[in-house]
Write a protein that holds these residues in place. Structure first.
Motif, short mmCIF file in Angstrom:
data_model
loop_
_atom_site.label_atom_id
_atom_site.label_comp_id
_atom_site.label_asym_id
_atom_site.label_seq_id
_atom_site.Cartn_x
_atom_site.Cartn_y
_atom_site.Cartn_z
N SER A 110 0.86 -1.18 0.00
CA SER A 110 0.00 0.00 0.00
C SER A 110 0.90 1.24 0.00
CB SER A 110 -0.90 0.01 1.24
OG SER A 110 -1.66 -1.18 1.34
N PRO A 111 0.43 2.35 -0.56
CA PRO A 111 1.29 3.54 -0.66
C PRO A 111 1.38 4.31 0.65
CG PRO A 111 -0.86 3.99 -1.60
CD PRO A 111 -0.87 2.53 -1.21
N VAL A 112 1.87 3.63 1.69
CA VAL A 112 2.00 4.27 3.01
C VAL A 112 3.29 5.06 3.08
CG1 VAL A 112 2.17 3.88 5.50
CG2 VAL A 112 0.60 2.49 4.12
N ILE A 113 4.39 4.46 2.65
CA ILE A 113 5.70 5.11 2.78
C ILE A 113 6.20 5.67 1.45
CG2 ILE A 113 6.36 3.71 4.76
CD1 ILE A 113 7.98 1.95 2.90
N TYR A 114 5.44 5.47 0.39
CA TYR A 114 5.84 5.97 -0.93
C TYR A 114 4.60 6.45 -1.68
CZ TYR A 114 4.19 1.31 -2.24
OH TYR A 114 3.42 0.19 -2.39
N ARG A 115 4.81 7.12 -2.79
CA ARG A 115 3.71 7.61 -3.60
C ARG A 115 3.24 6.52 -4.56
NH1 ARG A 115 5.25 11.78 -7.08
NH2 ARG A 115 3.19 12.75 -6.93
N ALA A 116 1.92 6.43 -4.74
CA ALA A 116 1.37 5.41 -5.64
C ALA A 116 1.81 5.63 -7.08
CB ALA A 116 -0.16 5.44 -5.57
N TYR B 37 0.65 -1.54 -14.29
CA TYR B 37 0.31 -2.37 -13.14
C TYR B 37 -0.69 -1.70 -12.19
CZ TYR B 37 4.47 -4.95 -14.60
OH TYR B 37 5.40 -5.65 -15.31
N ARG B 38 -1.06 -0.46 -12.50
CA ARG B 38 -1.92 0.29 -11.58
C ARG B 38 -3.29 -0.34 -11.35
NH1 ARG B 38 -0.61 5.59 -10.15
NH2 ARG B 38 -2.54 5.57 -8.95
N PRO B 39 -3.97 -0.87 -12.41
CA PRO B 39 -5.27 -1.51 -12.14
C PRO B 39 -5.16 -2.69 -11.18
CG PRO B 39 -5.06 -1.03 -14.47
CD PRO B 39 -3.71 -0.77 -13.86
N LEU B 40 -4.12 -3.50 -11.35
CA LEU B 40 -3.90 -4.62 -10.44
C LEU B 40 -3.55 -4.12 -9.05
CD1 LEU B 40 -3.62 -7.69 -10.05
CD2 LEU B 40 -1.22 -7.47 -10.74
N TYR B 41 -2.70 -3.10 -8.99
CA TYR B 41 -2.29 -2.51 -7.71
C TYR B 41 -3.50 -1.92 -6.98
CZ TYR B 41 0.38 0.58 -4.57
OH TYR B 41 0.92 1.22 -3.48
N ALA B 42 -4.41 -1.30 -7.73
CA ALA B 42 -5.58 -0.65 -7.13
C ALA B 42 -6.59 -1.64 -6.56
CB ALA B 42 -6.26 0.26 -8.16
N MET B 43 -6.41 -2.93 -6.84
CA MET B 43 -7.31 -3.92 -6.25
C MET B 43 -7.12 -4.02 -4.75
SD MET B 43 -7.41 -6.96 -9.11
CE MET B 43 -8.70 -7.83 -8.23
N ASN B 44 -6.02 -3.48 -4.25
CA ASN B 44 -5.86 -3.28 -2.81
C ASN B 44 -6.70 -2.04 -2.45
OD1 ASN B 44 -5.09 -2.53 -0.23
ND2 ASN B 44 -2.91 -2.45 -0.68
N PRO B 45 -7.81 -2.19 -1.72
CA PRO B 45 -8.70 -1.05 -1.46
C PRO B 45 -8.01 0.12 -0.78
CG PRO B 45 -9.78 -3.11 -0.85
CD PRO B 45 -8.35 -3.44 -1.16
N MET B 46 -6.94 -0.15 -0.02
CA MET B 46 -6.27 0.93 0.69
C MET B 46 -5.47 1.83 -0.24
SD MET B 46 -7.42 0.66 3.62
CE MET B 46 -6.46 1.96 4.37
N VAL B 47 -5.21 1.40 -1.45
CA VAL B 47 -4.51 2.26 -2.42
C VAL B 47 -5.37 3.49 -2.73
CG1 VAL B 47 -3.67 2.43 -4.80
CG2 VAL B 47 -3.17 0.39 -3.43
N GLY B 48 -6.63 3.26 -3.07
CA GLY B 48 -7.53 4.38 -3.35
C GLY B 48 -7.83 5.21 -2.12
N VAL B 49 -7.97 4.55 -0.96
CA VAL B 49 -8.28 5.27 0.28
C VAL B 49 -7.13 6.21 0.65
CG1 VAL B 49 -8.65 5.02 2.77
CG2 VAL B 49 -9.85 3.51 1.17
#
Length: 277
Positions: A204-210, A217-229
């Protein structure tokens, strides 16, 4: 003389893939409130600092991240002070990770209760999800104060925050239902959850920018709900370039799927909880 009428109540396990009996859940609302209140008190029982831990934990984590990732690793924060950059992400992430850990262990820690008395078992993991909202609210207000002191004002994107919180809560509740239903029968799920939560922070983009994730790979990455949040929080409070609508849409769909499937799976397994507890 005719004796008093006898009322017979028969308790049977749910049939098929039943989602939720709202009437039954409402009938046990007092138990739900009790479990939430008990969970809140248990977090700070016999603690000298008490509810102050809700302030200390995010501040200590942000300070560590700022030193390690902001100063030593020099991770790009898009021109925003790294302390604020990580703080805005840690507020929703701390709630989400705490709910996963607490929700996964909820049935196991209440094994004596579920093996002796009937009530809708779903109140246990859902009460844990609500318990975490107290710490989230405190950390959220602390975040607002830190942003105000630093001269950052929320933009119009703040209107989307209730939606982002709903996505966060739905994802946490869905995963908690899945994991706690598995953990009561397979106790090593509790150990695996600790590892997966730690791994999830780096996914999740906690310590870095998405934006550092390649576009393909962004659509696959965004399947983690916390990415959008997390991206939505940063856009609303730090003025990130644009609101990540695509990430939020994908994450919302996944969160809804997790909640629906988690509750269905939980209800499906509910009949065996008392036997394996």
């Amino acid at each position: 003389m005719v004796g008093p009428a006898v009322r017979e109540v028969r308790i049977t396990p749910p049939r098929g893939w039943e989602l939720l009996d709202l009437a039954e859940f409402w009938a046990y609302r007092d138990l739900f409130r009790f479990l939430v209140w008990r969970g809140i008190k248990a977090q700070y029982a016999q603690s000298a600092v008490g509810i102050g831990w809700a302030v200390i934990k995010p501040l200590a984590t942000v300070a560590t991240f700022t030193l390690v990732f902001g100063q030593l690793a020099e991770i790009d924060s898009g021109g925003v002070p790294y302390a604020l950059f990580s703080f805005v992400a840690m507020v929703p992430w701390t709630y989400f990770s705490g709910c996963i850990r607490g929700g996964t262990a909820s049935l196991v820690s209440n094994a004596n209760m579920i093996s002796k008395v009937y009530f809708p078992r779903l109140v246990i993991p859902l009460s844990q999800v609500c318990v975490g909202l107290v710490d989230f609210a405190i950390a959220f207000l602390l975040m607002i104060a830190a942003l105000a002191v630093s001269g950052y004002a929320p933009n119009v994107g703040v209107l989307l925050v209730p939606v982002l919180v709903a996505v966060m809560v739905a994802a946490a509740a869905g995963l908690a239902c899945w994991l706690t239903a598995l953990a009561i029968q397979f106790r090593d799920v509790n150990h695996a959850t600790v590892f997966l939560v730690q791994l999830g922070m780096y996914a999740s983009p906690v310590i870095y920018r998405a934006e550092l994730v390649p576009e393909e790979y962004r659509p696959l990455y965004a399947m983690n709900p916390m990415v959008g949040v997390i991206g939505g929080f940063r856009s609303a409070f730090l003025g990130e370039p644009t609101m990540p609508w695509t990430d939020i849409a994908i994450g919302s769909a996944v969160a809804a799927g997790l909640l629906l499937s988690g509750m269905l799976f939980f209800r499906r397994r509910e009949a065996v909880f008392a036997d394996v507890a």
